[in-house]
Design an enzyme around this catalytic site. Sequence first.
Site, PDB file in Angstrom:
ATOM      1  CG  HIS A 289      -0.457  -0.108   2.525  1.00 19.63           C
ATOM      2  ND1 HIS A 289       0.886  -0.057   2.810  1.00 19.63           N
ATOM      3  CD2 HIS A 289      -1.067  -0.274   3.716  1.00 19.63           C
ATOM      4  CE1 HIS A 289       1.073  -0.188   4.106  1.00 19.63           C
ATOM      5  NE2 HIS A 289      -0.106  -0.333   4.683  1.00 19.63           N
TER       6      HIS A 289
HETATM    7  C1  LIG Z   1     -15.591  -7.831  31.013  1.00 23.65           C
HETATM    8  C2  LIG Z   1     -14.788  -6.631  30.627  1.00 23.65           C
HETATM    9  C3  LIG Z   1     -13.643  -6.276  31.503  1.00 23.65           C
HETATM   10  C4  LIG Z   1     -15.050  -5.872  29.558  1.00 23.65           C
HETATM   11  C5  LIG Z   1     -16.108  -6.126  28.611  1.00 23.65           C
HETATM   12  C6  LIG Z   1     -16.122  -5.029  27.569  1.00 23.65           C
HETATM   13  C7  LIG Z   1     -15.180  -5.311  26.466  1.00 23.65           C
HETATM   14  C8  LIG Z   1     -15.385  -6.509  25.603  1.00 23.65           C
HETATM   15  C9  LIG Z   1     -14.216  -4.428  26.262  1.00 23.65           C
HETATM   16  C10 LIG Z   1     -13.246  -4.542  25.136  1.00 23.65           C
HETATM   17  C11 LIG Z   1     -11.854  -4.769  25.632  1.00 23.65           C
HETATM   18  C12 LIG Z   1     -10.965  -4.929  24.425  1.00 23.65           C
HETATM   19  C13 LIG Z   1     -10.794  -6.283  23.870  1.00 23.65           C
HETATM   20  C14 LIG Z   1     -10.355  -3.836  23.921  1.00 23.65           C
HETATM   21  C15 LIG Z   1      -9.430  -3.924  22.864  1.00 23.65           C
HETATM   22  C16 LIG Z   1      -9.075  -2.817  22.274  1.00 23.65           C
HETATM   23  C17 LIG Z   1      -8.102  -2.786  21.229  1.00 23.65           C
HETATM   24  C18 LIG Z   1      -7.391  -4.012  20.844  1.00 23.65           C
HETATM   25  C19 LIG Z   1      -7.907  -1.605  20.638  1.00 23.65           C
HETATM   26  C20 LIG Z   1      -7.012  -1.434  19.566  1.00 23.65           C
HETATM   27  C21 LIG Z   1      -6.949  -0.243  18.973  1.00 23.65           C
HETATM   28  C22 LIG Z   1      -6.071  -0.054  17.866  1.00 23.65           C
HETATM   29  C23 LIG Z   1      -5.910   1.151  17.258  1.00 23.65           C
HETATM   30  C24 LIG Z   1      -6.659   2.354  17.677  1.00 23.65           C
HETATM   31  C25 LIG Z   1      -5.001   1.178  16.173  1.00 23.65           C
HETATM   32  C26 LIG Z   1      -4.615   2.280  15.527  1.00 23.65           C
HETATM   33  C27 LIG Z   1      -3.696   2.116  14.484  1.00 23.65           C
HETATM   34  C28 LIG Z   1      -3.217   3.121  13.719  1.00 23.65           C
HETATM   35  C29 LIG Z   1      -3.616   4.533  13.911  1.00 23.65           C
HETATM   36  C30 LIG Z   1      -2.311   2.717  12.689  1.00 23.65           C
HETATM   37  C31 LIG Z   1      -1.710   3.528  11.870  1.00 23.65           C
HETATM   38  C32 LIG Z   1      -0.793   2.938  10.920  1.00 23.65           C
HETATM   39  C33 LIG Z   1       0.020   3.646  10.137  1.00 23.65           C
HETATM   40  C34 LIG Z   1       0.067   5.129  10.128  1.00 23.65           C
HETATM   41  C35 LIG Z   1       0.898   2.886   9.285  1.00 23.65           C
HETATM   42  C36 LIG Z   1       1.777   3.430   8.482  1.00 23.65           C
HETATM   43  C37 LIG Z   1       2.558   2.537   7.606  1.00 23.65           C
HETATM   44  C38 LIG Z   1       2.435   2.913   6.135  1.00 23.65           C
HETATM   45  C39 LIG Z   1       3.238   4.151   5.809  1.00 23.65           C
HETATM   46  C40 LIG Z   1       0.996   3.086   5.686  1.00 23.65           C
HETATM   47  O1  LIG Z   1       3.029   1.835   5.460  1.00 23.65           O
HETATM   48  C1  LIG Z   2       5.517   0.345   6.182  1.00 19.09           C
HETATM   49  S1  LIG Z   2       7.009  -0.452   6.411  1.00 19.09           S
HETATM   50  C2  LIG Z   2       6.530  -2.073   6.929  1.00 19.09           C
HETATM   51  C3  LIG Z   2       7.604  -2.785   7.660  1.00 19.09           C
HETATM   52  C4  LIG Z   2       7.214  -4.168   8.182  1.00 19.09           C
HETATM   53  N1  LIG Z   2       6.867  -5.079   7.126  1.00 19.09           N
HETATM   54  C5  LIG Z   2       6.081  -4.020   9.163  1.00 19.09           C
HETATM   55  O1  LIG Z   2       4.937  -4.314   8.812  1.00 19.09           O
HETATM   56  O2  LIG Z   2       6.348  -3.587  10.297  1.00 19.09           O
HETATM   57  C6  LIG Z   2       7.582  -0.713   4.747  1.00 19.09           C
HETATM   58  C7  LIG Z   2       8.972  -1.328   4.670  1.00 19.09           C
HETATM   59  O3  LIG Z   2       9.350  -1.432   3.297  1.00 19.09           O
HETATM   60  C8  LIG Z   2      10.717  -1.079   3.187  1.00 19.09           C
HETATM   61  N2  LIG Z   2      10.997  -0.588   1.825  1.00 19.09           N
HETATM   62  C9  LIG Z   2      10.529   0.533   1.252  1.00 19.09           C
HETATM   63  N3  LIG Z   2      11.014   0.673   0.013  1.00 19.09           N
HETATM   64  C10 LIG Z   2      11.824  -0.388  -0.204  1.00 19.09           C
HETATM   65  C11 LIG Z   2      12.618  -0.818  -1.308  1.00 19.09           C
HETATM   66  N4  LIG Z   2      12.650  -0.101  -2.433  1.00 19.09           N
HETATM   67  N5  LIG Z   2      13.282  -1.988  -1.191  1.00 19.09           N
HETATM   68  C12 LIG Z   2      13.238  -2.718  -0.043  1.00 19.09           C
HETATM   69  N6  LIG Z   2      12.509  -2.363   1.034  1.00 19.09           N
HETATM   70  C13 LIG Z   2      11.810  -1.210   0.951  1.00 19.09           C
HETATM   71  C14 LIG Z   2      10.893   0.017   4.215  1.00 19.09           C
HETATM   72  O4  LIG Z   2      12.231   0.237   4.557  1.00 19.09           O
HETATM   73  C15 LIG Z   2      10.030  -0.500   5.359  1.00 19.09           C
HETATM   74  O5  LIG Z   2      10.775  -1.278   6.243  1.00 19.09           O
END
Ligand SMILES: CC(C)=CCC/C(C)=C/CC/C(C)=C/C=C/C(C)=C/C=C/C=C(C)/C=C/C=C(C)/C=C/C=C(C)/C=C/CC(C)(C)O
Ligand SMILES: C[S@@+](CC[C@H](N)C(=O)[O-])C[C@H]1O[C@@H](n2cnc3c(N)ncnc32)[C@H](O)[C@@H]1O
Length: 381
Positions: A289
Amino acid sequence: MTEAGHPPKPHRGWRERWLALRSGLVASPGFQRWAAGFPLTRRTAQRNTRALFDLCAGFVYAQVLFACIRLDLFKLLQDGPLAPETIARRVDLPLERSLTLLKAAASLGLLSRLRDGRFALADLGAALIGNPSVGRMIEHHAMLYADLADPIALLRGESGATRLARYWPYADPRSDAARVGPDAVAAYSGLMASSQALIAGDVLDALPLAGRTCLLDVGGGEGVFLAHVARRHPSLALRLFDLPPVAERAGARLTAEGLGDRVTCLGGTFLGEPLPAGADAITLVRVLHDHNDAEAMAILRAAYTALPPGGLLAIAEPMAGTAGAEPIGDAYFGFYLLAMGSGRPRTVEELTAMLKQAGFSGIREWRTRRPLLTRLLTASR
Ligand SMILES: CC(C)=CCC/C(C)=C/CC/C(C)=C/C=C/C(C)=C/C=C/C=C(C)/C=C/C=C(C)/C=C/C=C(C)/C=C/CC(C)(C)O
Ligand SMILES: C[S@@+](CC[C@H](N)C(=O)[O-])C[C@H]1O[C@@H](n2cnc3c(N)ncnc32)[C@H](O)[C@@H]1O
């Protein structure tokens, strides 16, 4: 053209006419007022008003969460409820201001306010304690929100260099990823390593690896995913491929974890160079992605070439069009990747078509525990 010289009116089906009628009604303030009072429409009207208000206020809610994380409020309450005066002292805020934050956090389900006025963790705040990597993501969003300050400029490509483009240096399609230096990879590699806690277990619960002898994790970051694989599949040979400075970090981390002998870390680029051969399974975890279609196709073709006949390719990442999580794919990751400057979230159907185009067959999806965080597709060479 009609005889009168006007272009013919396009034919509108019943569904389109119904949608036009419905939007016309909903747009009318008179109808809105009426619907908010009429017993059969009142609940929907209230739900829609609230939904629209939540969309307006999303940034404010996010900043309340950001403040809680920055002040370490959830950890502060981990051992039990505290009085506002104690909290105010511990987070170094005047009492009135800390009450503003505490009440806001309680209204958002992060905290709860007890009858005696003390504040305790509520489910959402408690869940964040168990997921420290989400806290790191939330802090990291400061860059994303700065980049989104003028979303039209971003959409028009007039924003110049964004903060996220600097944070993810490999994402600039004009730069040579192979030349990215060690300082430039440290921050994003650390963030990705910590957030593996959210997905590795879910992916490995679903990924069929029985009968495979060697797994190559392409774009494997600091090796946290492979460390999970190593523990679950003790006889599988493991290789990691990433940009040279990232592969180096992976080697150091895995050695420190006592897994140095289990995983071979290889540095290189998957764009313009072949992938190492010899593995009968390849994983792409949160990799595809990040890349525009031409580069994503090049990665899939390189995986096809590196695998033997019958070899397995697995793609694990959040996907667009996930039922019940549509805004996470299309709005959150859509705009995140836009700010980053490359890639897009893809639907299962889009990925399936790309896999077929690269030569793969037997494409299927495996159910993961939390599809909003990651879904899993496999394909056969
Ligand atoms: C009986 C009792 C005590 C309770 C009953 C009520 C009950 C069932 C409560 C629920 C308890 C529970 C299981 C809670 C669990 C909560 C969890 C697991 C929450 C998880 C949340 C995760 C979040 C908010 C994740 C956010 C992730 C983000 C923002 C990820 C961003 C990723 C990015 C920016 C990746 C970038 C990589 C790229 C560049 C795209 O390659
Ligand atoms: C979003 S990260 C995910 C890393 C890991 N797979 C994870 O899920 O935690 C993307 C990965 O791709 C690698 N990557 C980006 N461009 C690349 C390229 N041209 N060749 C090899 N790896 C690359 C980055 O360095 C990075 O570690």
